[in-house]
Design a protein around this motif. Structure first.
Motif, short mmCIF file in Angstrom:
data_model
loop_
_atom_site.label_atom_id
_atom_site.label_comp_id
_atom_site.label_asym_id
_atom_site.label_seq_id
_atom_site.Cartn_x
_atom_site.Cartn_y
_atom_site.Cartn_z
N TYR A 1 0.84 -1.20 0.00
CA TYR A 1 0.00 0.00 0.00
C TYR A 1 0.88 1.26 0.00
O TYR A 1 0.69 2.17 -0.82
N LEU B 1 1.43 4.25 -2.94
CA LEU B 1 1.31 5.69 -2.68
C LEU B 1 2.57 6.41 -3.18
O LEU B 1 2.48 7.44 -3.88
N GLN C 1 2.71 6.59 -6.93
CA GLN C 1 1.79 7.57 -7.52
C GLN C 1 2.26 8.99 -7.26
O GLN C 1 2.00 9.89 -8.06
N LEU D 1 10.94 12.91 3.21
CA LEU D 1 10.10 11.71 3.26
C LEU D 1 10.98 10.46 3.30
O LEU D 1 10.73 9.52 4.06
N ILE E 1 12.33 9.96 6.72
CA ILE E 1 11.34 9.42 7.65
C ILE E 1 11.20 7.92 7.43
O ILE E 1 11.12 7.13 8.37
N PRO F 1 12.92 4.25 10.99
CA PRO F 1 12.56 3.15 11.91
C PRO F 1 13.54 2.00 11.87
O PRO F 1 13.91 1.46 12.92
N TRP G 1 5.83 -1.51 12.45
CA TRP G 1 6.23 -0.10 12.46
C TRP G 1 7.67 0.01 11.98
O TRP G 1 8.00 0.87 11.17
N VAL H 1 -3.43 11.21 -2.68
CA VAL H 1 -2.20 10.46 -2.41
C VAL H 1 -1.34 11.19 -1.38
O VAL H 1 -0.83 10.60 -0.42
N ILE H 2 -1.24 12.52 -1.55
CA ILE H 2 -0.39 13.30 -0.64
C ILE H 2 -0.92 13.22 0.79
O ILE H 2 -0.16 13.00 1.74
N GLN I 1 -2.72 10.89 2.16
CA GLN I 1 -2.46 9.56 2.73
C GLN I 1 -0.99 9.42 3.12
O GLN I 1 -0.67 8.85 4.17
N LEU I 2 -0.10 9.93 2.27
CA LEU I 2 1.34 9.85 2.59
C LEU I 2 1.66 10.61 3.86
O LEU I 2 2.47 10.16 4.68
N VAL J 1 0.58 8.49 6.84
CA VAL J 1 1.49 7.37 7.08
C VAL J 1 2.81 7.87 7.66
O VAL J 1 3.33 7.32 8.64
N ALA J 2 3.34 8.96 7.07
CA ALA J 2 4.61 9.51 7.56
C ALA J 2 4.48 9.94 9.02
O ALA J 2 5.39 9.72 9.83
N ILE K 1 4.65 6.93 11.20
CA ILE K 1 6.01 6.41 11.33
C ILE K 1 6.83 7.28 12.27
O ILE K 1 7.61 6.80 13.08
N LEU K 2 6.60 8.58 12.17
CA LEU K 2 7.41 9.53 12.94
C LEU K 2 7.00 9.58 14.42
O LEU K 2 7.82 9.85 15.29
#
Lengths: 291, 263
Positions: A90, A94, A97, A105, A108, A112, A166, B3-4, B6-7, B10-11, B14-15
């Motif tokens: 998934y 993203l 796209q 990004l 980030i 992890p 994660w 898309v942005i 959603q990113l 998610v980011a 994670i952070l």
């Protein structure tokens, strides 16, 4: 003349490789042989070892704690791998796209899996603390009852799987993204001309073409997941009630807390055989679905 | 949802744990144990000063540096020539051995290592820790550099041979400069994985040679009530690998996955 030069070069190359070969023989090959040997012996502290045949392996087969560890390891493996492959795909879609990846990004995404697992365990200990953790507070915002997370025998494995996801889902996503970027664009263009809806393109075209990449990601994660140790040792030490006692945690307990080296060696051999078996099976699968 | 958007979500997910760790390390003991959790608070350095004053944090950090640095150096000294030789002769055993070493569980090696080092009186010495960590770094160096050497056109190396370069000189003067980015990645990955590796040092180190990750584990056991101090230690331990990884992020992912994805 030419032949003698190349054989001299061959000799020089052998000399170059020699230190690494010696080191590998000493630190990797010898210990493996030693462990195989030990797995057929008892090795009580301070006494000479004694040959016992397959007794250690028989003891394993009879031990409920061993079978519990197998169950725990496999459950953790299946849940984690499923979450990481679906989540990773998934996230990769993203990223694909979005076309470009800003440095922030990417930073980030790699963070992890660069953090020491011991530190990952520490940071989730505070987030998942049953009485003052942020996780239960977030649940309470949605009217969900608090969970004991790592302290709950039912939830400890899903929780550890969540922590590992994660840490490693972004890694899987980056591998899958590489796979997406190497797919031939002509396939998409043909599908576009045919007016295929995006959902159909994903299930019928993208996903089948991605399977070899997903198998590669699965192999890399399998190796780490089947011998899961660090995060569990830091957070629960196999508890509560052995509910997170993976094979590697159990083996460590036998070897370095009880110092039963013979039995622990049989365990280590079994775990190694499991890892190699699953990896070989996945590798065969990957070859079969390669296009 | 775009898309942005959603990113971004998610980011943020994670952070969040990393930000939570860092922010908790700057919270006073009242703020760090407050429920509901505090998001706005007056930052304090008291956790860091207490950590550095009441525990030998710096000597653990020095141990980590000595052990990771030396094992990385050994990994490079042994791994670079071996990867080069394997690439030239197209032999596949180094990749195979590397893969096996990466697949086997740590306990498989740890039991014999422990017995041998105990018999040699080496448990708790830097020597034992550096040697065992080099078993982590050597496969990484070979893993990253093998494909890098393979990518050098053979004609370049042959030309060096014709010019009278010996094998060692070809490696040093011709091949190494061509794989310099691979070399940087191999060094950083080897250092980070050695820095992060827990199991071997857990068994083979003692109070004087304990690296940070093992010391951190002891902090959990000793004072689970001191969340602020624990998070300050966690933040400091995670900082070097994070900074190194982010500095070379562009090549890092390729270095980690190249051998696997290419096959």
């Amino acid at each position: 003349m030419h032949i003698s030069a190349s054989s001299r070069q061959r000799g020089a190359l052998a000399v170059l490789a020699m230190p690494a070969v010696l080191f590998t023989a000493m630190m990797v090959v010898f210990p493996i042989l030693y462990t195989i040997w030990l797995s057929f012996r008892t090795a009580p502290l301070g006494h000479a070892t004694q040959f016992v045949g397959f007794a250690n392996y028989a003891q394993l087969a009879d031990s409920p704690q061993f079978w519990n560890s197998i169950k725990v390891s496999l459950t953790l493996y299946v849940i984690s791998l499923a979450m990481q492959l679906t989540g990773g795909t998934y996230l990769a879609l993203l990223l694909f796209q979005a076309k470009r990846m800003p440095a922030i990004l990417r930073s980030i995404l790699i963070s992890p899996f660069m953090v020491p697992p011991v530190v990952v365990g520490m940071m989730f200990l505070i987030i998942l603390d049953p009485s003052l953790g942020a996780a239960n507070w977030v649940l309470s915002l949605f009217g969900i009852a608090p969970s004991a997370w790592l302290a709950s025998p039912e939830w400890v494995i899903p929780t550890v799987a969540l922590i590992d996801t994660w840490q490693w889902m972004p890694f899987v996503a980056l591998i899958v993204l590489g796979g997406l970027q190497s797919l031939p664009p002509s396939v998409y263009e043909a599908a576009k001309i045919d007016g295929a809806p995006p959902r159909l393109v994903f299930w019928r075209i993208t996903l089948p073409l991605l399977l070899p990449t997903l198998a590669t990601a699965a192999i890399l994660r399998t190796v780490d997941l089947l011998r899961f140790f660090d995060i569990i040792y830091v957070t629960t030490q196999g508890g509560p009630l052995n509910a997170s006692d993976t094979l590697n945690i159990y083996g460590f307990h036998i070897g370095f807390e009880l110092f039963q080296f013979g039995y622990a060696s049989a365990l280590a051999m079994t775990l190694t055989a499991m890892v190699f078996g699953v990896v070989l099976a996945l590798n065969r699968l990957r070859r079969a679905i390669d296009w | 949802m775009s898309v942005i958007a959603q990113l971004v979500i998610v980011a943020a997910g994670i952070l969040f744990p990393i930000i939570w760790m860092v922010s908790s390390s700057f919270k006073s003991s009242a703020d760090v144990t407050a429920y509901p959790p505090t998001f706005l608070f007056r930052p304090t350095l008291e956790n860091y000063t207490r950590l550095l004053q009441t525990t030998p944090f710096f000597s653990y950090a020095r141990n980590s540096l000595i052990e990771s640095g030396s094992s990385t150096l050994i990994g490079l000294l042994l791994g670079v020539p071996a990867a080069y030789a394997a690439s030239i002769t197209r032999s596949s055993w180094p990749a195979l051995v590397t893969l096996s070493a990466r697949m086997a569980p740590g306990t498989l090696f740890l039991i014999p290592w422990y017995i041998v080092f105990r018999d040699l009186g080496m448990v708790g010495t830097y020597g034992a820790l550096i040697l065992t960590q080099a078993a982590i770094t050597l496969p990484i160096v070979i893993w990253v550099l093998l494909p890098a050497f393979d990518a050098i056109p053979r004609s370049i190396l042959e030309a060096a041979g014709v010019d009278g370069c010996g094998t060692l000189r070809s490696l040093w003067r011709v091949a190494l400069p061509l794989v310099s980015s691979g070399l940087v990645i191999a060094t950083i990955l080897a250092f980070v994985f050695s820095w992060n590796y827990f199991l071997f040092a857990l068994v083979l180190s003692d109070e004087n040679t304990k690296p940070l990750v093992v010391a951190a584990f002891n902090y959990i056991g000793e004072g689970s009530t001191d969340w602020g101090g624990l998070m300050a230690a966690a933040t400091l331990i995670a900082l070097p690998p994070l900074v190194l990884a982010i500095a070379v992020q562009r090549w890092l992912v390729a270095g980690l996955t190249l051998g696997a994805v290419k096959g």
